[in-house]
Design an enzyme around this catalytic site. Sequence first.
Site, PDB file in Angstrom:
ATOM      1  N   GLU A 191      16.753  23.018 -15.798  1.00  0.00           N
ATOM      2  CA  GLU A 191      17.433  23.363 -15.426  1.00  0.00           C
ATOM      3  C   GLU A 191      18.402  24.236 -15.862  1.00  0.00           C
ATOM      4  OE1 GLU A 191      16.528  22.545 -12.568  1.00  0.00           O
ATOM      5  OE2 GLU A 191      16.199  20.209 -12.437  1.00  0.00           O
ATOM      6  N   ASP A 356      11.046  30.121 -11.117  1.00  0.00           N
ATOM      7  CA  ASP A 356      10.366  29.286 -10.884  1.00  0.00           C
ATOM      8  C   ASP A 356       8.381  29.496 -10.809  1.00  0.00           C
ATOM      9  OD1 ASP A 356      11.926  26.479 -11.745  1.00  0.00           O
ATOM     10  OD2 ASP A 356      12.131  26.662  -9.065  1.00  0.00           O
TER      11      ASP A 356
END
Length: 535
Positions: A191, A356
């Site tokens: 994260e 991502d």
Amino acid sequence: MPKGNIVFVLHAHLPYIHHPEYNYFLEEHWLFEAITETYIPLLRMFRKLESEGKKFRLTMSITPPLMEMLANKELQNKYVEHMELMIDLARKEIERTKSEHPLKHKMAKFYYEDFQKILYIFKDIYQNNILNGFKEYLDKNYLDIITCNATHGFLPFMEQYPQAIRAQIEQGIKTYEKHIGRKPRGIWLAECAYFPGLDKYLAEYGIEYFFVDSHGLWYADERPRYGVYRPVITPSNVFVFARDPKSSEQVWSSQIGYPGDSRYREFYRDIGFDREFDYIKPYIDPIGTRTNTGIKYHRITGKDVPLNMKDYYDIDAAKTAAREHARDFLRKKESQVSRLMKLFEGLEPVIVAPFDAELFGHWWYEGPVFLEEFMRYVSESSKVRALKACDVVDITEKVQIVTPAASTWGANGYNEVWLNGSNDWIYPHLHELVEKMTEVAKIYPVPENTNPKIRRTLCQMARELLLAQSSDWAFIMTTQTSVDYAVNRTKTHVKRFLDLYDMVKSGKIDMGRLSHYEWVDDIFPEIDYTMYLKT
């Protein structure tokens, strides 16, 4: 002539989902979709650029759970069965769409051919393990593959437990070495989550660099002279790169980002939901739940257009859009570099663009085409060049020492995605598990002198703890998608851990139950529970 530099970073991650107890398990298809729509399209892009002599440069993190799943024989076999089924469906769709619409028929033929090529690449080129493909391009110096902490655990919430942080980092590095055959130079922190002091743990394990979000440097102790456009180094001698907010906005913004163009494929319209039930039943969840098939015939059309009003998709028009956007992105990077070089008095800026990996292909179907075209254009630019993060580390001579601020790349930049009213109940359990794991590891500090049954039980406890710590479960609880699964996974790992703890404390090992847990939670076969002695 000095050039500006762009470091494109793709973070490839999925939580560890393997259910050997079921022939079909819905959440395992998250991996299958990513292989079909993102990972193999990226490998095809690498092969094409290489064949053209284009020297593309990318940094990729492939997380330990994803590596373990890609190398898992049973999941590989399930993927082959899944693709054979999708090829059969696509074959039927060619006949079905002949009388429906020319663009649907065109796409049906495309999917049939494309699925066959993807399965060929998976089975025949990489022998079912596409990690071999990524390793090939690492060895050829096109890629820098970096690691991540073991199960994508959220490290700021482990700050009071150094042994838990070390276990996450150590197991992540071991898994990387097992699959890639060398040590990682960099790490993507789960994260993108950092807290001051985390760098000392990374330095202990020989990590040379990591990434933070923009505000990790904006609010650093000692303001970075060049903002987020040059790497800095921490007091523990680890390089830090920070995300460029402009690049993220241009590519990823839901309002102005490229993926929202009306010509691109509509993600949420799939024949798994459109076709009549009896026709689609053999290709969806056997219990009758409709699922995505990857066969989609509609384009975005317009942001305010309802799903049932979407126009038909034309892949050639979509590829034209991707090329236009790649050229536009390069122009914006060249302009940005020119401005920064004037401000920096000729010093080369470093623009870091992390995303991502699954954005490219899975969420944004034409994303791999965009990336391929951008790498092709940038290789010919006189103003900008693509570099790997490790290249920047190797050529950077002067670097400022700063302490980054606490930060994540979640909504609003801090911890609230992973700690709020929907998921705060998990952390007392996770902390208790770390304390119990440390307690029993101290009782058996030398594995060679420990009863083999006890040793196996301790190792399985470590697996259950790491799996429970996956940040994905808290994230899913916040986003309200697949919540039941995330809650169940957390509770299941906690229960299994406590079962095993009781066995160790009582000295009565239930070998049947232990073997079952080893079978269903089979990540990290080489794990060493003594990681938790490093307090």
